[in-house]
Enzyme design. Structure first.
Site, PDB file in Angstrom:
ATOM      1  N   SER A  58       0.845  -1.194   0.000  1.00  0.00           N
ATOM      2  CA  SER A  58       0.000   0.000   0.000  1.00  0.00           C
ATOM      3  C   SER A  58       0.879   1.241   0.000  1.00  0.00           C
ATOM      4  O   SER A  58       2.046   1.201   0.388  1.00  0.00           O
ATOM      5  CB  SER A  58      -0.937   0.014   1.207  1.00  0.00           C
ATOM      6  OG  SER A  58      -0.205   0.156   2.402  1.00  0.00           O
ATOM      7  N   CYS A  59       0.277   2.335  -0.473  1.00  0.00           N
ATOM      8  CA  CYS A  59       0.922   3.645  -0.450  1.00  0.00           C
ATOM      9  C   CYS A  59      -0.184   4.680  -0.327  1.00  0.00           C
ATOM     10  O   CYS A  59      -1.300   4.348   0.081  1.00  0.00           O
ATOM     11  CB  CYS A  59       1.797   3.867  -1.686  1.00  0.00           C
ATOM     12  SG  CYS A  59       0.886   3.881  -3.241  1.00  0.00           S
ATOM     13  N   LEU A  60       0.082   5.913  -0.707  1.00  0.00           N
ATOM     14  CA  LEU A  60      -0.932   6.948  -0.558  1.00  0.00           C
ATOM     15  C   LEU A  60      -1.924   6.953  -1.722  1.00  0.00           C
ATOM     16  O   LEU A  60      -3.123   6.997  -1.516  1.00  0.00           O
ATOM     17  CB  LEU A  60      -0.253   8.310  -0.410  1.00  0.00           C
ATOM     18  CG  LEU A  60      -1.107   9.438   0.145  1.00  0.00           C
ATOM     19  CD1 LEU A  60      -1.653   9.091   1.526  1.00  0.00           C
ATOM     20  CD2 LEU A  60      -0.280  10.713   0.222  1.00  0.00           C
ATOM     21  N   GLY A  87      -1.462   4.812  -4.835  1.00  0.00           N
ATOM     22  CA  GLY A  87      -1.507   3.598  -5.645  1.00  0.00           C
ATOM     23  C   GLY A  87      -0.352   3.443  -6.614  1.00  0.00           C
ATOM     24  O   GLY A  87      -0.074   2.350  -7.071  1.00  0.00           O
TER      25      GLY A  87
END
Length: 100
Positions: A80-82, A84
């Site tokens: 996951s990240c902020l 995508g």
């Protein structure tokens, strides 16, 4: 935004369900983002710039550095990240190293 090989985009509810099945959740945001926006419960933070090296570590070194058992190439992993973009890059890195 979340990525997994089977489903390139996951909802929060899908992630919660996957976590019940012992999926390793790797948050590839930078450490300052974790400090500013908060840690996702039961995730480990490996910034994208460290990920390739981390996924090639000796399992003992990985455990010492990230306080988590190193995933095998067949273990389920979610990135996951902020937004995508980085989680999709992380997925590509992992697949290129032989993770399924």
């Amino acid at each position: 935004s979340l990525c997994a090989a089977a489903a390139p985009n996951l909802s929060y509810r899908e992630l919660k369900d996957l976590k019940k099945a012992n999926v390793l959740h790797i948050d590839v945001r930078e450490r300052w983002e974790i400090d500013r926006f908060g840690k996702i419960p039961e995730s480990i933070n490996i910034p994208l710039g460290e990920l390739m090296e981390a996924l090639q570590m000796d399992p003992t070194e990985f455990k010492e550095q990230y306080n988590q058992k190193m995933p095998s190439k067949s273990d389920p992993v979610v990135f996951s990240c902020l937004a995508g973009t980085r989680s999709k890059q992380a997925l590509g890195f992992a697949v290129s190293l032989g993770f399924s």
